[in-house]
Design an enzyme around this catalytic site. Structure first.
Site, PDB file in Angstrom:
ATOM      1  CG  HIS A 147      -2.137  -0.846   1.062  1.00 19.58           C
ATOM      2  ND1 HIS A 147      -3.300  -0.414   0.480  1.00 19.58           N
ATOM      3  CD2 HIS A 147      -2.338  -2.133   1.391  1.00 19.58           C
ATOM      4  CE1 HIS A 147      -4.177  -1.400   0.470  1.00 19.58           C
ATOM      5  NE2 HIS A 147      -3.618  -2.463   1.026  1.00 19.58           N
ATOM      6  CE  LYS A 159      -6.715  14.083  -0.127  1.00 19.01           C
ATOM      7  NZ  LYS A 159      -6.680  12.821  -0.841  1.00 19.01           N
ATOM      8  NE  ARG A 160      -5.363   9.978   9.963  1.00 16.37           N
ATOM      9  CZ  ARG A 160      -5.140   9.026  10.861  1.00 16.37           C
ATOM     10  NH1 ARG A 160      -5.903   7.943  10.907  1.00 16.37           N
ATOM     11  NH2 ARG A 160      -4.160   9.150  11.744  1.00 16.37           N
ATOM     12  CE  LYS A 176      -3.434  10.764   2.908  1.00 16.53           C
ATOM     13  NZ  LYS A 176      -4.122  10.176   1.731  1.00 16.53           N
ATOM     14  CB  THR A 219     -10.134   5.110  -2.289  1.00 16.70           C
ATOM     15  OG1 THR A 219      -9.913   5.431  -0.907  1.00 16.70           O
ATOM     16  CG2 THR A 219      -9.357   3.861  -2.664  1.00 16.70           C
ATOM     17  CE  LYS A 248     -13.941   6.711  -0.341  1.00 14.57           C
ATOM     18  NZ  LYS A 248     -13.347   7.054   0.987  1.00 14.57           N
TER      19      LYS A 248
HETATM   20  C1  LIG Z   1     -12.073   7.178   1.352  1.00 13.49           C
HETATM   21  C2  LIG Z   1     -11.678   7.559   2.716  1.00 13.49           C
HETATM   22  C3  LIG Z   1     -10.341   7.792   3.016  1.00 13.49           C
HETATM   23  C4  LIG Z   1      -9.242   7.743   1.973  1.00 13.49           C
HETATM   24  O1  LIG Z   1      -9.128   9.016   1.389  1.00 13.49           O
HETATM   25  P1  LIG Z   1      -7.855   9.400   0.472  1.00 13.49           P
HETATM   26  O2  LIG Z   1      -8.213  10.736  -0.069  1.00 13.49           O
HETATM   27  O3  LIG Z   1      -7.776   8.361  -0.589  1.00 13.49           O
HETATM   28  O4  LIG Z   1      -6.684   9.416   1.369  1.00 13.49           O
HETATM   29  C5  LIG Z   1     -10.005   8.144   4.312  1.00 13.49           C
HETATM   30  N1  LIG Z   1     -10.953   8.260   5.275  1.00 13.49           N
HETATM   31  C6  LIG Z   1     -12.251   8.062   5.016  1.00 13.49           C
HETATM   32  C7  LIG Z   1     -13.250   8.236   6.108  1.00 13.49           C
HETATM   33  C8  LIG Z   1     -12.669   7.701   3.730  1.00 13.49           C
HETATM   34  O5  LIG Z   1     -13.968   7.478   3.502  1.00 13.49           O
END
Ligand SMILES: *Cc1c(COP(=O)(O)O)cnc(C)c1O
Length: 846
Positions: A388, A581-582, A587, A689, A693
């Site tokens: 990952h 995101k985190r 990032k 991911t 979305k």
């Molecule tokens: C999809 C998702 C992530 C991943 O987000 P990235 O932008 O790909 O880092 C992290 N936390 C939650 C709650 C999510 O639904």
């Protein structure tokens, strides 16, 4: 269905309310004589009394949530039993997914949609006079994961069930999930997430499958009749694993798989020994140690810190899961290992469960007397490993002394795997000790440590990256010699997201529109490429209007959430610019912040500057020990607050940092997003991911050529995405030359002014260096993620966004084409690829 009472109707009369239901899956096998709504209603009332000791008058929304969930669970469990019956009868090959994290979110509406019981449940509760929103909102997220990795596991479970693949997910039943986040004066404050406190109606405890786990102790040699010595692991402690099962219902199909999570318990003997020798208090303390193992999820995303309890957690859940897998196998195969690897495929979600390689080998060698070669072939045929990340700090290592204390026999086994590996390396590259040092499972020089990624690579028949670019870099940079040693072992499986949760459940308005154009979601939400059918409406003015009116209604809903959670007033006519995101340096939330400061400064210098009004929406948790990440959170909050209160800029900029980012909050933000920030340093984000979305919900990406952004760009087309910044080769070149942020600082007046501003006490009067950690990282700290190098290109891309948004029709077309063209990123596609290329897994109709 009746419209729920929501304030959206005033501003957007043409648009259906957010919760307007769409009939999804046709439900099989209902007795036609019953009225399904009425029987569900009876089941709800029965559960209200029998499980909660409540009546209709005293019941709170939370009671209705539990009672309704239990009523629906009855039907799901019936399907679960049927599914498992078919799987057992046909003795099918199964996939076992091992993941230390599952970020499931709420289960209530997702289960209703997937089972086709949504409309009935709504009607049943409405007739009882119960408010749907308050019932839904009373469910606490099941947050047993940190971020993308755990959410991927949850999306995979949904797709596995939907595609009728026989599969079981294994993990840990943490008593506390990821911490709850609060902001106090802009600072992140963490609180424990006691998610089970009001009960968890979806799980079923299975004490009959309780499993023993041996741990600690020492290894001695014993001699058999022929005088051969055998290692024996002895003086071990025992922890019990108690399984909790959560049914996973496929969408529009009868399959119900399960997620089995292990809770740790102490053994009776364990208590008695302590009781006899030390008395009651010691006995209870010893017992508490056993219970501690599954107590809390480690809140670190992409960093490992070598803590003993973490290793114990990993081994505990791996050992429980393998025992469970073997028990199931023997049930069919009369204690024979003959076709174990015909019936069992195990996927390792990152290296967290990699100790499974050594554990299965140990079971075969020590408990079933296999010769090494045969045991090793079973092991490698069984496991697949998903990598990952390429970030060096995220590659798991365990100090050999710690590992040996916890798992002394496994240490011997890892050394023996390594000895044999080194023979293979010597045969291929005779005398090349550098190759041996690189490929070794043991890091030498300094403190010795086991490299879990190397163990996972060697012990698996397939290793995959999670986006095309990531897999390429995996082969080229991280594991070039392994790729050479094992041609064909490395392959790509680009991540995906389940369109059920991330479109059907979270965006009912858009679902309704798509359904009007393309037919039932039982078609398009099970085959997301069908959304390409929307392309032909991309230029249709009426469709554009409908599409953007839905976006506006979703933004209005989010504005209500922002007001409630941040106290900030925002207009749904502004551009909603979203980064969720985190919080992590790679990032680059701080790059986003520099852009916000840029616009703010331009407005202060020219209040009549014509820019598209923007609402910057953030959601992000920082690991509790990650000081720089926390400093970035504080900077966004404090600067945002100043901007929000500054009358001089006429509300043209607003900043809303929504606290406690989690799945259920993501489901509210994503349908309301116009712009999706995917701005990591090229080469650092394995896939992402969140990007998928957002694109699926008609949000345009501003992003670097990193992770799956590359493939999103390929699908939606260059005209429908805003790409900027350094590419991977540019980053590599800068690193080779010696990157110096001061060069960029010195050469760009606006950038210099912004960075100086950030470093001053302008935003925190009386407190200098409030953002010192952040300011330091950008300059003296060497700017490791090249924020300054990408700044100008980013600001220019944002200017293109501004221009594009002014042309309403053009923007609508771009947004529609995003929704229409991202079918590739359904996790159904991902799972089909794993099933075909890695698991050789046939689907089984129920
Ligand atoms: C999809 C998702 C992530 C991943 O987000 P990235 O932008 O790909 O880092 C992290 N936390 C939650 C709650 C999510 O639904």
């Amino acid at each position: 269905m009746p419209a729920p009472k929501k304030s959206t109707s005033k501003t957007a009369p043409a648009i259906a309310p957010a919760s307007a239901p769409v009939s999804p899956a046709a439900v099989p096998q209902r007795r036609s004589t019953d009225d399904p709504v009425q029987s569900l209603q009876q089941a709800i009332l029965r559960n209200l009394t029998s499980a909660l000791a409540r009546d209709r008058v005293t019941a709170k929304p939370r009671d209705w949530w539990i009672a309704t969930s239990l009523a629906v669970r009855e039907q799901i469990l019936t399907r679960l039993i049927k599914t498992q019956g078919v799987h057992n009868k046909e003795n099918v090959r199964r996939l076992y997914y091992l993941s230390l994290e599952y970020l499931m979110g709420r289960l209530f509406e997702n289960n209703l949609y997937n089972t086709g019981l949504y409309d009935e449940a709504r009607t049943a509760l409405k007739d009882l006079g119960v408010d749907w929103e308050s019932v839904r909102e009373s469910e606490v997220d099941m947050g047993l994961g940190n971020g993308g990795l755990g959410r991927l596991a949850a999306c995979f479970l949904d797709s596995l069930a939907t595609l009728d693949f026989p599969a079981i997910g294994y993990g840990i039943h943490y008593e506390f999930g990821l911490f709850k986040q609060e902001f106090v004066h802009g600072h992140q404050v963490e609180h424990p997430d006691n998610w089970m406190i009001f009960g968890t109606p979806w799980e079923v405890v299975r004490p009959e499958y309780t499993t023993d786990v041996k741990i600690y102790g020492r290894v001695e040699n014993v001699f058999d009749n022929n005088g051969n010595s055998h290692p024996r692991w002895t003086d071990t402690k025992t922890i019990l694993g108690v399984p909790y099962d959560i049914p996973i219902a496929g969408y529009g199909t009868a399959t119900v798989n399960l997620l089995r999570l292990w809770a740790s318990r102490s053994t009776e003997e364990f208590d008695l020994v302590a009781f006899n020798s030390g008395g009651y208090v010691d006995a209870v303390r010893e017992k508490a140690i056993g219970e501690t193992v599954s107590k809390v999820l480690y809140p670190n995303d992409k960093t490992e810190n070598g803590k003993e309890l973490r290793l114990v957690q990993q081994y505990f859940f791996v050992s429980c899961s393998l025992r469970d897998i073997i028990r199931r196998h023997f049930r069919h195969e009369g204690n024979s290992w003959e076709n174990f690897d015909d019936k069992v495929a195990v996927q390792l979600n990152d290296t967290h469960p990699a100790v499974a390689v050594a554990e299965l080998l140990r079971i075969l060698l020590d408990e079933h007397n296999f010769a090494w070669e045969k045991a090793w072939s079973i092991v490698t045929n069984t496991f697949g490993y998903t990598n990952h990340t390429l970030l060096p700090e995220a590659l798991e290592k365990w100090g050999v002394p710690l590992f040996t204390r916890v798992l002394p026999r496994h240490t011997q086994i890892v050394y023996e795997i390594n000895r044999r590996l080194m023979e293979v390396v010597e045969a291929k590259w005779p005398g090349d000790n550098k190759k041996k040092a690189i490929l070794s499972l043991v890091e030498e020089g300094g403190a010795k440590a086991f490299r879990m990624a190397n163990l996972a690579v060697v012990g698996s028949h397939a290793v995959n990256g999670v986006a095309a670019l990531h897999t390429e870099l995996l082969k080229k940079d991280l594991f070039p010699d392994f790729d050479n040693l094992y041609p064909g072992k490395f392959q790509n499986k680009t991540n995906g997201i389940t369109p059920r949760r991330w479109l059907l459940d979270c965006n009912p308005r858009l679902t309704k529109l798509i359904t009007e154009k393309l037919g039932s979601p039982t078609i398009w939400a099970r085959d997301l490429d069908v959304l390409r059918g929307l392309e032909k409406f991309a230029d249709d003015k009426a469709f554009q209007k409908e599409f953007m009116a839905i976006k506006r209604a979703n933004k209005q809903d989010l504005a209500t959430v922002i007001k409630a959670d941040c106290g900030v007033d925002v207009s749904p006519d502004a551009l909603f610019d979203v980064q969720i995101k985190r919080l992590h340096e790679y990032k680059r939330q701080h790059l986003n912040l520099l852009h916000i400061l840029t616009l703010y400064r331009r407005l202060l210098q020219n209040p009549s500057l014509d820019i598209v009004p923007r609402v910057f929406v953030f959601g992000a948790k920082a690991a509790p020990g990650y000081d720089l990440a926390k400093n970035i959170i504080r900077a966004i909050n404090v600067i945002g607050d100043r901007i929000n209160k500054d009358d001089r800029i006429n509300g043209k900029l607003k900043v809303a940092f929504l606290p406690n980012y989690r799945v259920s909050l993501a489901e509210k933000i994503i349908p309301a997003s116009d712009l999706s920030e995917q701005i990591s340093t090229a080469g650092k984000e394995a896939s992402g991911t969140g990007n998928m979305k957002l694109a699926l919900n008609g949000s345009l990406t501003i992003g670097t050529l990193d992770g799956a952004n590359v493939e999103i760009g390929e699908e939606v087309g260059d005209d429908n995405i805003f790409i900027f910044g350094l590419k991977v080769p540019d980053v590599e070149k800068l690193d080779a030359e010696g990157y110096n942020p001061w060069n960029y600082y010195g050469a760009d007046d606006e950038l210099r002014a912004i960075v100086d501003w950030l470093g001053s006490d302008y935003f925190t009067p009386g407190e200098s260096h409030a953002f010192g950690a952040l300011h330091h990282s950008l300059l003296d700290g060497g700017d490791p993620y090249k924020v300054l190098a990408d700044y100008r290109s980013y600001v220019q891309a944002q200017e293109k966004v501004d221009a594009a948004y002014r042309d309403t029709s053009r923007w609508a077309k771009m947004a529609i084409l995003n929704t229409a063209r991202v079918g590739k990123f359904s996790s159904d596609r991902t799972i089909r690829e794993y099933a075909k290329d890695i698991w050789s897994l046939p689907s089984v109709a129920i």
